[in-house]
Enzyme design. Sequence first.
Site, PDB file in Angstrom:
ATOM      1  N   HIS A  59       0.860  -1.184   0.000  1.00 44.53           N
ATOM      2  CA  HIS A  59       0.000   0.000   0.000  1.00 44.53           C
ATOM      3  C   HIS A  59       0.899   1.238   0.000  1.00 44.53           C
ATOM      4  CE1 HIS A  59      -3.936   1.953   1.609  1.00 44.53           C
ATOM      5  NE2 HIS A  59      -3.186   2.865   1.014  1.00 44.53           N
ATOM      6  N   GLU A 111      -2.618  -1.663  -3.177  1.00 45.40           N
ATOM      7  CA  GLU A 111      -3.709  -0.885  -2.602  1.00 45.40           C
ATOM      8  C   GLU A 111      -3.360   0.597  -2.626  1.00 45.40           C
ATOM      9  OE1 GLU A 111      -5.054  -4.062   0.905  1.00 45.40           O
ATOM     10  OE2 GLU A 111      -3.983  -2.212   1.426  1.00 45.40           O
ATOM     11  N   HIS A 159      -7.946  -5.776   7.433  1.00 42.84           N
ATOM     12  CA  HIS A 159      -7.727  -4.742   8.440  1.00 42.84           C
ATOM     13  C   HIS A 159      -7.986  -5.312   9.838  1.00 42.84           C
ATOM     14  CE1 HIS A 159      -6.659  -0.472   8.991  1.00 42.84           C
ATOM     15  NE2 HIS A 159      -7.207  -0.657  10.179  1.00 42.84           N
TER      16      HIS A 159
END
Length: 237
Positions: free
Chosen positions: A43, A70, A190
Site C-alpha cells: 500500500h 492498494e 484490516h
Amino acid sequence: MTKLSVNVNKIATLRNSRGGNVPNLCKVATDIEAFGAEGITIHPRPDERHIRYQDARDLKNIVTTEFNIEGNPIKKFIDLVLETQPTQVTLVPDAIDAITSNAGWDTVKHKDFLKDVIATFKANNIRTSIFVNADLKMVEGAAETDTDRIELYTESYADAFAEGNKTGVQPFTDAAILAHKLGLGINAGHDLSLENIAYFKEKVPHLLEVSIGHALISESLYLGLENVVNMYLNKLK
C-alpha cells in the site's frame, strides 16, 4: 479455499527507519511466498513513508503469486498501477495524512469517479477491488461501478471480537451474501489476526482472499523471537 495475501508495508517501515536495505523487502516477499502465502500486498502512499513507488516496480519482477497494490487512486497511483500491472488493484479512500486506512468508500457518492477509474484498470486486464464498510448500501453501490471484487473493512469486527462480542461478524456475513448475489468477489482485511481469523472465515461465506499485514508481522516477531535469541546465544557459546 480463502487465499492469504501478506501485506509487507511493515517490513518497509522497519527498513526505512534505519536506512539501507535491511530487511530486504524483496527477499522477505520471496520468503513469504516460499512459506506458502498466496499473495503479496503493498500500500504505497504519496509520502512513501513505508512502501516506496520503486518497491512496487522491484516486487513486480519477483512476486510469483498474486500481486495486490492498494491505494487512493490519485494520478500518481494510477500511473504506478498501469506501469507495474499487478494481479489486482484495491482502491482505498485514505487521506494523505492517514496513519492507516480508516474507512471504506462511499460507493454511492463516488460512483462515477470509481467507475471511470475501474474502467481504466479493467481495460488493462487488472482485476479491481473496492475497500468498503460492511454496509449493504455500499455493497450495492460497489456493484454499480463494475468492480470485480470488494474488500470488506474489518476493523469493527476485530474490535468487537476482542471484547468478546462475536455478533460483530453479522454485518460482514450479510454483506458477503449480498455481494456474492450481485456477482462480486469478496476479499477482507484490516486488523484480522490469528485470534480472530478462523471465526471470521467460518461465518463469512464466499471469502476469496484476506490481506493481513500488521498483525501477521507483529505475531511473527513474538512467535519467532525465542528462536532468534537462542540462535544468538548458541553463536556466543
